[in-house]
Write a protein that holds these residues in place. Structure first.
Motif, PDB file in Angstrom:
ATOM      1  N   ASN A 179       1.042  -1.531   0.213  1.00 20.20           N
ATOM      2  CA  ASN A 179       0.131   0.146   0.147  1.00 20.20           C
ATOM      3  C   ASN A 179       1.376   1.228   0.077  1.00 20.20           C
ATOM      4  N   PRO A 180       1.690   1.619  -1.293  1.00 23.26           N
ATOM      5  CA  PRO A 180       2.713   2.886  -0.842  1.00 23.26           C
ATOM      6  C   PRO A 180       1.713   4.377  -0.605  1.00 23.26           C
ATOM      7  N   TYR A 181       0.796   4.658  -0.778  1.00 22.25           N
ATOM      8  CA  TYR A 181      -0.467   5.555  -0.334  1.00 22.25           C
ATOM      9  C   TYR A 181      -1.201   5.546   0.974  1.00 22.25           C
ATOM     10  N   GLY A 182      -1.025   5.070   2.002  1.00 21.77           N
ATOM     11  CA  GLY A 182      -0.916   4.436   3.252  1.00 21.77           C
ATOM     12  C   GLY A 182      -2.315   4.590   2.415  1.00 21.77           C
ATOM     13  N   ILE A 183      -2.843   4.584   2.339  1.00 19.88           N
ATOM     14  CA  ILE A 183      -4.856   5.228   2.425  1.00 19.88           C
ATOM     15  C   ILE A 183      -5.759   3.737   2.700  1.00 19.88           C
ATOM     16  N   GLN A 184      -6.427   3.622   3.660  1.00 18.90           N
ATOM     17  CA  GLN A 184      -6.841   2.614   4.263  1.00 18.90           C
ATOM     18  C   GLN A 184      -8.819   2.910   3.488  1.00 18.90           C
ATOM     19  N   ILE A 185      -9.299   2.003   2.642  1.00 17.73           N
ATOM     20  CA  ILE A 185     -10.367   2.865   2.239  1.00 17.73           C
ATOM     21  C   ILE A 185     -11.288   1.928   3.074  1.00 17.73           C
ATOM     22  N   ALA A 186     -12.717   2.299   3.708  1.00 17.35           N
ATOM     23  CA  ALA A 186     -13.536   2.526   4.519  1.00 17.35           C
ATOM     24  C   ALA A 186     -14.812   1.758   3.868  1.00 17.35           C
TER      25      ALA A 186
END
Length: 202
Positions: A179-186
């Motif tokens: 996860n190179p963006y560090g984004i965690q989709i809820a």
């Protein structure tokens, strides 16, 4: 006569050898062309988002600017908004790497439903935004929204081109290799604009 026949045989053998070599070269060049075309198509469909440290527009999270977050959200939402039966599985797999573990069961259920529909009907889907996208943040939870015409085709047959609204809620954490963006989709919500205006969601 024997010398003449032997000479003809040698000439024929050389011609066959040259023909075989040229055929092998043509096949190799053709395979290389297909490989290069495939790599170019993949790069066009999976444009990377480079996260550049800085604070040009105010820091939304450590090391990320507002525009960085917007670009990453735009790219990730595009994995589900613009898709075809040839790229669906790969794009859903990439999107899954950015889904929050708590949202994973619901995401996989929705993914399987949409994947079955896309593959069974050989669909292609493309979003054409017709108004500026929006990014907001509250209490560490970000929301990215975009509206536009969502064109759904089965082969060359146009099935739908209704305007849809796409909303993606996510948090920004520490990036890693997957996860190179560090984004965690809820959550990702997709609904026709008319349904959104009326207060409903698909």
């Amino acid at each position: 006569m024997q010398d003449l026949l032997l000479s003809l045989k040698r000439a024929a053998a050389m011609q066959w050898l040259a023909t075989f070599a040229l055929t092998a070269i043509c096949v190799a060049l053709l395979a290389l062309s297909f490989k290069l075309a495939s790599e170019l198509t993949y790069q066009m469909q999976h444009k990377p988002v480079h996260i550049v440290p800085g604070a040009a527009e105010g820091v939304y999270a450590p090391g990320l600017t507002r525009e960085n977050v917007r670009n990453a959200a735009r790219y990730l939402l595009g994995l589900v908004a613009t898709i075809s039966y040839l790229t669906a599985e790969t794009r859903f797999q990439e999107l899954e790497r950015h889904v929050d573990p708590l949202a994973m069961p619901q995401f996989r259920q929705e993914r399987d439903r949409r994947l079955k529909e896309i593959l069974s009907q050989q669909q292609s889907r493309a979003l054409f935004p017709d108004e500026p996208d929006q990014l907001s943040e509250s209490g560490g939870l970000y929301q990215y929204r975009v509206r536009g015409r969502w064109e759904v085709r089965s082969g060359t047959l146009l099935m739908s081109e209704l305007r849809h609204e796409f909303r993606m809620r996510f948090r920004v954490g520490l990036p890693d290799e997957l996860n190179p963006y560090g984004i965690q989709i809820a959550a990702i919500d997709i609904a026709p604009v008319e349904a959104v205006s009326g207060g409903g969601h698909d």
